[in-house]
Design an enzyme around this catalytic site. Structure first.
Site, mmCIF file in Angstrom:
data_model
loop_
_atom_site.group_PDB
_atom_site.id
_atom_site.type_symbol
_atom_site.label_atom_id
_atom_site.label_comp_id
_atom_site.label_asym_id
_atom_site.label_seq_id
_atom_site.Cartn_x
_atom_site.Cartn_y
_atom_site.Cartn_z
ATOM 1 N N HIS A 84 -62.105 22.752 -32.177
ATOM 2 C CA HIS A 84 -61.755 21.611 -31.331
ATOM 3 C C HIS A 84 -62.599 21.580 -30.059
ATOM 4 O O HIS A 84 -63.194 22.582 -29.677
ATOM 5 C CB HIS A 84 -60.274 21.668 -30.951
ATOM 6 C CG HIS A 84 -59.947 22.783 -30.003
ATOM 7 N ND1 HIS A 84 -59.724 24.076 -30.426
ATOM 8 C CD2 HIS A 84 -59.818 22.813 -28.651
ATOM 9 C CE1 HIS A 84 -59.477 24.839 -29.375
ATOM 10 N NE2 HIS A 84 -59.536 24.103 -28.283
ATOM 11 N N HIS A 122 -57.879 18.768 -19.777
ATOM 12 C CA HIS A 122 -57.166 19.991 -20.181
ATOM 13 C C HIS A 122 -56.950 20.918 -18.971
ATOM 14 O O HIS A 122 -55.917 21.550 -18.859
ATOM 15 C CB HIS A 122 -58.002 20.690 -21.258
ATOM 16 C CG HIS A 122 -57.391 21.916 -21.856
ATOM 17 N ND1 HIS A 122 -56.063 22.002 -22.211
ATOM 18 C CD2 HIS A 122 -57.941 23.121 -22.172
ATOM 19 C CE1 HIS A 122 -55.822 23.205 -22.724
ATOM 20 N NE2 HIS A 122 -56.934 23.896 -22.699
HETATM 21 ZN ZN LIG Z 1 -59.051 24.250 -26.144
#
Ligand SMILES: [Zn+2]
Length: 212
Positions: free
Chosen positions: A55, A61
């Site tokens: 990913h 994030h």
């Molecule tokens: Zn990650």
């Protein structure tokens, strides 16, 4: 006739036995409706953390104001990539990478051998040092790929490597499978899904050799 170059799949298969990050949502595929139930087709569903398997991370994030997956530049994920072998190093940074010639390629994949079995989360795996961001920026790298679950350790709260990369404009691809790939220059395709608003996305990552 010219032989077509083989694509090498460097993606962890998303199966119901794949290891998730400890405490995160496990991957699950199941049929919602069977062909018998619908009278025409099987229809499946998946649930997963977007950080399971191979990913990319989007900056959101690790930064509330960072770009989301749908805002990322797709050219990061398609193009020439250098694979280098750094097996045996517990931490990888400037000192470990200085000796390599990246041949003006903008994407770098590190073969560490730190995650040999996608179905078992590694107890300990090689991580990147906080000095890696400035070094990669100097060398013109815009995407770093690793064959482990994260560029930081499993218990890191400060995410030093993530931030070092982010501060220097280097994007992150994690959990690739490089055990069968020899070092060299390849074409990489690892496109994220068009996930609106997401902090990461699974990718299908493939390579083909650019050396003749
Ligand atoms: Zn990650």
């Amino acid at each position: 006739m010219k032989k077509l170059t083989q694509w090498i799949d460097i993606t962890q298969p998303l199966s119901n036995s794949i290891a998730e990050w400890p405490g995160d949502t496990p991957f699950n595929y199941e049929l919602t409706f069977t062909k018998e139930q619908t009278g025409s087709v099987n229809i499946g569903q998946v649930s997963m953390s977007v950080h399971t398997g191979t990913h990319i991370d989007s900056p959101f994030h690790y930064d509330n104001d960072g770009k989301r997956v749908h805002e990322l530049d797709l050219s990061l994920y398609i193009g020439p990539a250098m694979i280098v072998d750094v097996t045996g190093h517990a931490e990888i940074g400037r000192a470990e990478l200085e000796g390599f010639d990246f041949k003006d390629v903008e994407r770098l994949l590190l073969k560490t051998g730190g995650h040999p079995d996608p179905n078992t989360f590694p107890e300990d795996y090689p991580v990147l040092k906080a000095d890696i961001g400035p070094f990669l920026k100097e060398r013109g790298i815009r995407l770093i790929g690793v064959d482990v679950p994260s560029v930081d350790s499993v218990d890191s709260k400060t995410m030093d490597a993530h931030h070092s990369l982010y501060d220097n404009g280097v994007n992150i691809l994690e959990n690739t499978v490089l055990s069968n790939v020899t070092p060299g220059v390849y074409e990489l395709i690892a496109l994220p899904l068009a996930l609106e608003g997401s902090d990461g996305s699974p990718v299908r990552a493939v390579l083909r050799s650019l050396e003749r």
